[in-house]
Design a protein around this motif. Structure first.
Motif, PDB file in Angstrom:
ATOM      1  N   LEU A  36       0.824  -1.211   0.000  1.00 31.22           N
ATOM      2  CA  LEU A  36       0.000   0.000   0.000  1.00 31.22           C
ATOM      3  C   LEU A  36       0.858   1.261   0.000  1.00 31.22           C
ATOM      4  N   ILE A  37       2.103   1.145   0.473  1.00 25.82           N
ATOM      5  CA  ILE A  37       2.987   2.310   0.534  1.00 25.82           C
ATOM      6  C   ILE A  37       3.129   2.943  -0.842  1.00 25.82           C
ATOM      7  N   PHE A  38       3.389   2.126  -1.875  1.00 23.27           N
ATOM      8  CA  PHE A  38       3.594   2.725  -3.183  1.00 23.27           C
ATOM      9  C   PHE A  38       2.322   2.790  -4.020  1.00 23.27           C
ATOM     10  N   LEU A  39       1.237   2.147  -3.577  1.00 20.94           N
ATOM     11  CA  LEU A  39      -0.033   2.304  -4.294  1.00 20.94           C
ATOM     12  C   LEU A  39      -0.626   3.692  -4.065  1.00 20.94           C
ATOM     13  N   TRP A  40      -0.293   4.303  -2.930  1.00 24.24           N
ATOM     14  CA  TRP A  40      -0.741   5.681  -2.699  1.00 24.24           C
ATOM     15  C   TRP A  40      -0.192   6.609  -3.785  1.00 24.24           C
ATOM     16  N   LEU A  41       1.040   6.320  -4.257  1.00 23.04           N
ATOM     17  CA  LEU A  41       1.626   7.165  -5.289  1.00 23.04           C
ATOM     18  C   LEU A  41       0.842   7.064  -6.594  1.00 23.04           C
ATOM     19  N   VAL A  42       0.360   5.861  -6.933  1.00 27.81           N
ATOM     20  CA  VAL A  42      -0.462   5.689  -8.128  1.00 27.81           C
ATOM     21  C   VAL A  42      -1.711   6.566  -8.042  1.00 27.81           C
ATOM     22  N   ALA A  43      -2.390   6.496  -6.894  1.00 29.42           N
ATOM     23  CA  ALA A  43      -3.598   7.305  -6.708  1.00 29.42           C
ATOM     24  C   ALA A  43      -3.275   8.792  -6.748  1.00 29.42           C
ATOM     25  N   ALA A  44      -2.122   9.184  -6.193  1.00 26.30           N
ATOM     26  CA  ALA A  44      -1.750  10.598  -6.187  1.00 26.30           C
ATOM     27  C   ALA A  44      -1.516  11.110  -7.601  1.00 26.30           C
ATOM     28  N   VAL A  45      -0.807  10.336  -8.426  1.00 25.66           N
ATOM     29  CA  VAL A  45      -0.539  10.746  -9.810  1.00 25.66           C
ATOM     30  C   VAL A  45      -1.840  10.899 -10.581  1.00 25.66           C
ATOM     31  N   LEU A  46      -2.710   9.898 -10.477  1.00 29.85           N
ATOM     32  CA  LEU A  46      -3.976   9.965 -11.200  1.00 29.85           C
ATOM     33  C   LEU A  46      -4.858  11.101 -10.684  1.00 29.85           C
ATOM     34  N   SER A  47      -4.795  11.376  -9.399  1.00 32.46           N
ATOM     35  CA  SER A  47      -5.614  12.450  -8.832  1.00 32.46           C
ATOM     36  C   SER A  47      -5.142  13.814  -9.317  1.00 32.46           C
ATOM     37  N   VAL A  48      -3.812  14.028  -9.343  1.00 30.91           N
ATOM     38  CA  VAL A  48      -3.293  15.311  -9.812  1.00 30.91           C
ATOM     39  C   VAL A  48      -3.628  15.516 -11.284  1.00 30.91           C
ATOM     40  N   LEU A  49      -3.527  14.441 -12.071  1.00 36.57           N
ATOM     41  CA  LEU A  49      -3.893  14.549 -13.487  1.00 36.57           C
ATOM     42  C   LEU A  49      -5.378  14.846 -13.646  1.00 36.57           C
ATOM     43  N   ALA A  50      -6.206  14.190 -12.820  1.00 36.11           N
ATOM     44  CA  ALA A  50      -7.650  14.426 -12.907  1.00 36.11           C
ATOM     45  C   ALA A  50      -8.019  15.815 -12.434  1.00 36.11           C
ATOM     46  N   THR A  93       5.467  22.609 -16.237  1.00 33.75           N
ATOM     47  CA  THR A  93       4.422  21.938 -17.029  1.00 33.75           C
ATOM     48  C   THR A  93       3.084  21.933 -16.311  1.00 33.75           C
ATOM     49  N   ARG A  94       2.990  22.688 -15.222  1.00 31.62           N
ATOM     50  CA  ARG A  94       1.743  22.806 -14.445  1.00 31.62           C
ATOM     51  C   ARG A  94       1.249  21.433 -13.963  1.00 31.62           C
ATOM     52  N   PHE A  95       2.175  20.551 -13.623  1.00 30.38           N
ATOM     53  CA  PHE A  95       1.859  19.229 -13.062  1.00 30.38           C
ATOM     54  C   PHE A  95       0.898  18.454 -13.971  1.00 30.38           C
ATOM     55  N   ALA A  96       1.106  18.571 -15.265  1.00 31.62           N
ATOM     56  CA  ALA A  96       0.172  17.962 -16.206  1.00 31.62           C
ATOM     57  C   ALA A  96       0.750  16.765 -16.937  1.00 31.62           C
ATOM     58  N   GLN A  97       2.031  16.421 -16.716  1.00 28.46           N
ATOM     59  CA  GLN A  97       2.644  15.293 -17.404  1.00 28.46           C
ATOM     60  C   GLN A  97       2.771  14.114 -16.448  1.00 28.46           C
ATOM     61  N   ALA A  98       2.212  12.997 -16.873  1.00 29.28           N
ATOM     62  CA  ALA A  98       2.210  11.821 -15.997  1.00 29.28           C
ATOM     63  C   ALA A  98       3.619  11.341 -15.690  1.00 29.28           C
ATOM     64  N   SER A  99       4.500  11.319 -16.695  1.00 26.33           N
ATOM     65  CA  SER A  99       5.854  10.817 -16.470  1.00 26.33           C
ATOM     66  C   SER A  99       6.613  11.693 -15.485  1.00 26.33           C
ATOM     67  N   VAL A 100       6.420  13.005 -15.576  1.00 25.81           N
ATOM     68  CA  VAL A 100       7.093  13.918 -14.648  1.00 25.81           C
ATOM     69  C   VAL A 100       6.559  13.731 -13.229  1.00 25.81           C
ATOM     70  N   LEU A 101       5.252  13.632 -13.098  1.00 26.11           N
ATOM     71  CA  LEU A 101       4.647  13.426 -11.784  1.00 26.11           C
ATOM     72  C   LEU A 101       5.111  12.124 -11.146  1.00 26.11           C
ATOM     73  N   LEU A 102       5.136  11.060 -11.957  1.00 29.40           N
ATOM     74  CA  LEU A 102       5.520   9.759 -11.413  1.00 29.40           C
ATOM     75  C   LEU A 102       6.985   9.754 -11.003  1.00 29.40           C
ATOM     76  N   ALA A 103       7.864  10.319 -11.827  1.00 32.61           N
ATOM     77  CA  ALA A 103       9.286  10.370 -11.485  1.00 32.61           C
ATOM     78  C   ALA A 103       9.511  11.170 -10.215  1.00 32.61           C
ATOM     79  N   LEU A 104       8.851  12.325 -10.112  1.00 37.74           N
ATOM     80  CA  LEU A 104       9.009  13.161  -8.925  1.00 37.74           C
ATOM     81  C   LEU A 104       8.489  12.450  -7.679  1.00 37.74           C
ATOM     82  N   GLY A 105       7.293  11.867  -7.757  1.00 37.36           N
ATOM     83  CA  GLY A 105       6.734  11.162  -6.610  1.00 37.36           C
ATOM     84  C   GLY A 105       7.558   9.953  -6.218  1.00 37.36           C
ATOM     85  N   TRP A 106       8.079   9.236  -7.206  1.00 33.52           N
ATOM     86  CA  TRP A 106       8.892   8.040  -6.954  1.00 33.52           C
ATOM     87  C   TRP A 106      10.153   8.411  -6.186  1.00 33.52           C
ATOM     88  N   MET A 107      10.828   9.472  -6.616  1.00 34.13           N
ATOM     89  CA  MET A 107      12.052   9.886  -5.932  1.00 34.13           C
ATOM     90  C   MET A 107      11.757  10.404  -4.533  1.00 34.13           C
TER      91      MET A 107
END
Length: 734
Positions: A227-241, A402-416
């Motif tokens: 669940l620790i890293f599943l929160w990041l999935v939800a966070a990325v999708l939420s910011v994009l949404a 990029t106004r937090f609109a790119q999934a790859s950027v969001l995921l890389a930032l959240g992952w790090m």
């Protein structure tokens, strides 16, 4: 000034046909990159370790005690296939206990062994190395989408070499940590595939969202803490949404489908644990907490989209009435007491606020605690973990631009960010940091080209990427001894220095069996009290039931707490014996404190130091006698570990008390490695005028009154084992 036609005409080398040909050449060169990386990773995780794991007459697993219990579960799952037996009467003896681990990591090798008829021990030994090789391949596929093929290839090779990645996936390191990393990378890869398809055609790929949910469920059924890293999935999708874009509804729908699928697939295991009487909202094993949180995460992207729409279209009055409802729905789980307790328990695990006993484990130390934690982190990942701040700042700037609109950027930032926070919180999470550290130089190099910088700024940022690579380099000295004449001397194999392994094998050979360890329907006849960190070794190597194990306080039944009381608190023999008899323990294992560490004034520590002999500050023991001891490791002048047997003890009763006070009886004993003096003092007897003493060892006891020797008393082994009382006249003893 208008451009010349000659300058605007594409050169022959820049034709579309040439571009396609070049792309095909590059694709052909890297077509077998994932397979090559898998082979490289597998080789680095098997060859250096093979001579240590497969030793003459024994299988020596790498790592701590957990791989041994995983081996036991794989053996049992192979025997009881397709079930993974969870309840084990050999844990938390005599009550038994459910294992805290999710079943999937142990079920897959058991299924393979059952279907192929290959020895489960052999399959289990190679299982982590296979997963480690797959990690290298999946990391390449993930990074290729961010930084291109060649930087991804170099990062994946670095990951294959990082000791922090190798040592959690080495041959014989049968632990779920490597599966956590593999599934984390696979989930992120599938997430990127999903959002890229959405961004191309603005349609929801239902099958891809379903696959993402299945992978998230598999992650939780492999390790509940996923669940620790599943929160990041939800966070990325939420910011994009949250962005006011046409694809917002698609992002929300993906989150909804994926997390509901994950909830549905984890629900049977959670419900089964609930029927077993386990805690409803526990964080340490798959419980209703995981189902509930997956449902909550399913709402997050939908809530983010609704919030975005409301902020753009609703009036202030409408916002005042609707926003509290939305926030209340998202916060409602926190108001459920059991669910809130489970969340807090999970946070306590991450932040190391646990039992005082567990705080002594090096892997639970924060990264910046210094000492062992810092040195180990440098040996695993160099200075790469704190150096993650560099790409985090760079990707933060890119996300802002990029106004937090790119999934790859969001995921890389959240992952790090996640890797840095977990690495700082606990050294044990360096397995999460390893792939990020390996990828960080390539990510930093790549982002230099994405930011709007002048030439100097780009080269400065790329120079920092080289500096980050240099910060990682110190840990690669791990491989330097490969160039020496002893290619396997570099492997830090702590078990080779553990005489306790030999002690446990002798315990198995020289004591009566407690039962058949493969029979889970028959309770063992007796147990062994040992320090909790020996518990899994005790069950698998010695084939003796353990009271306390590394599952620790997460098991019901009080075994961990009783062990803590015995080794840290109980100061008298009578209380210790009552505890051992209540837990039906026939043997007690004691250990010497590390050099420079003051031992607690407990009976167990006194027993270890004196072998049960009476001293000025304690009365010794007439119920516990030394049976085995380690022959190699000597700590503070004593063997590192000793095994004592609980016996009735022979009672020597003297008819008349000496005028000078109590009697003293003593005998010399020859242990496996030394001679010791065993002494006991008499106590007044309930029978008026007489004195008595209980002794735990057979032998010829010399009797003293003060400094005067009165004679000898022979005590046989039968006297000790049957608890005989020897009524003696003082004259007879002379």
């Amino acid at each position: 000034m208008p451009k010349n036609d000659a300058t605007t005409t594409p050169a022959p080398d820049a034709s579309p046909e040439h571009d396609r040909a070049t792309a095909l050449v590059h694709a052909a060169r890297l077509r077998f990159a994932p397979l090559s990386l898998f082979v490289l990773g597998l080789t680095l995780r098997t060859w250096p370790f093979a001579f240590h794991v497969f030793r003459p007459g024994q299988l020596l697993l790498y790592g701590d005690t957990d791989p041994y219990y995983h081996l036991r579960r794989i053996r049992l799952a192979t025997q009881h296939f397709p079930l993974v037996p969870d309840f084990d009467p050999w844990l938390n003896f005599p009550h038994g206990a459910y294992a805290i681990w999710a079943p999937l990591f142990d079920w897959v090798p058991a299924a393979f062994s059952r279907l192929t008829q290959i020895d489960p021990d052999l399959v289990a030994t190679f299982w982590p190395a296979l997963l480690g090789g797959l990690c290298c391949a999946v990391l390449f596929l993930l990074l290729r989408r961010w930084v291109g093929a060649w930087p991804a290839l170099l990062s994946s090779v670095l990951f294959a070499l990082l000791p922090g990645a190798v040592l959690i996936s080495a041959l014989g390191r049968i632990d779920h940590h490597v599966a956590e990393v593999l599934l984390q990378l696979t989930v992120y890869l599938q997430l990127l595939r999903v959002v890229e398809r959405i961004e191309r055609d603005a349609q929801v790929p239902h099958g891809a969202a379903l696959a993402l949910g299945v992978l998230m469920a598999v992650a939780q059924l492999t390790w509940a803490g996923s669940l620790i890293f599943l929160w990041l999935v939800a966070a990325v999708l939420s910011v994009l949404a949250l962005q006011a874009r046409a694809q917002a509804a698609s992002f929300a729908r993906v989150c909804w489908i994926a997390f509901l699928v994950a909830a549905a697939l984890t629900a049977p295991m959670a419900w089964l644990n609930l029927l077993r009487g386990r805690a409803a909202f526990a964080s340490i094993f798959v419980s209703m907490l995981h189902v509930a949180l997956c449902v909550v995460l399913a709402f997050t992207a939908s809530g983010a989209r609704a919030l975005s729409v409301a902020l753009r279209t609703q009036t202030r009055r409408q916002l005042a009435t609707r926003l509290p409802i939305l926030v209340g729905l998202l916060c409602a789980p926190w108001l459920v007491p059991g669910l809130r307790a489970g969340l807090l328990d999970g946070l306590s695990f991450v932040t190391r606020e646990q039992s005082a006993w567990l705080k002594g484990i090096a892997e639970f130390e924060p990264l910046f605690a210094g000492g062992v934690a810092w040195d180990t982190s440098v040996a695993y990942l160099g200075y790469g973990t704190p150096a993650l701040l560099l790409p985090i700042v760079a990707y933060g700037a890119l996300a802002w631009r990029t106004r937090f609109a790119q999934a790859s950027v969001l995921l890389a930032l959240g992952w790090m960010l996640l890797a840095l926070v977990l690495g700082v919180a606990q050294l044990r999470f360096s397995n999460y940091a390893a792939p990020v550290v390996a990828a960080a130089p390539a990510l930093l190099w790549h982002v230099a080209g994405e930011l709007r910088l002048d030439a100097l700024g780009k080269w400065l940022l790329r120079g920092l990427a080289g500096l980050l690579l240099a910060a990682i380099a110190p840990c690669l000295g791990y491989w330097a001894p490969l160039l020496s004449s002893e290619p396997n001397a570099h492997v830090a194999y702590p078990q080779l220095a553990f005489p306790v392994f030999d002690l446990l094998r002798r315990l198995k050979a020289q004591t009566p069996p407690a039962g058949d360890p493969s029979r889970l329907d028959v309770a063992p006849s007796y147990g062994v009290m040992a320090p909790w960190d020996l518990g899994h070794w005790l069950v698998v190597i010695a084939e003796r039931p353990a009271v306390a194990t590394p599952f620790g306080m997460h098991l019901s039944g009080g075994g961990y707490e009783d062990a803590e009381r015995l080794y840290e608190q109980i100061a008298d023999e009578a209380s210790a014996v009552r505890l051992l008899e209540r837990r039906r323990c026939r043997y007690l294992i004691t250990e010497s404190p590390p050099p420079g560490v003051a031992a607690a004034a407990s009976f167990a520590n006194q027993l270890h130091a004196s072998d049960g002999s009476a001293g000025a500050e304690h009365e010794g023991s007439g119920r516990l006698r030394l049976r085995l001891e380690t022959l190699g490791l000597v700590v503070s002048g004593q063997p590192g570990y000793k095994v004592f047997e609980l016996v009735p003890g022979a009672v020597l009763r003297f008819a008349a008390a000496p005028q000078a006070g109590s009697l003293r009886v003593q005998t010399e004993l020859q242990t496996e490695s030394r001679r010791v003096l065993y002494m006991r003092r008499t106590l007044p007897s309930a029978r008026g005028g007489s004195v008595e003493v209980r002794v735990a060892y057979p032998g010829r006891y010399r009797v003293f009154a003060g400094e005067s020797e009165l004679g000898e008393v022979p005590v046989s082994d039968r006297d000790v084992m049957q608890g005989r009382t020897l009524n003696l006249q003082r004259a007879a003893a002379q």
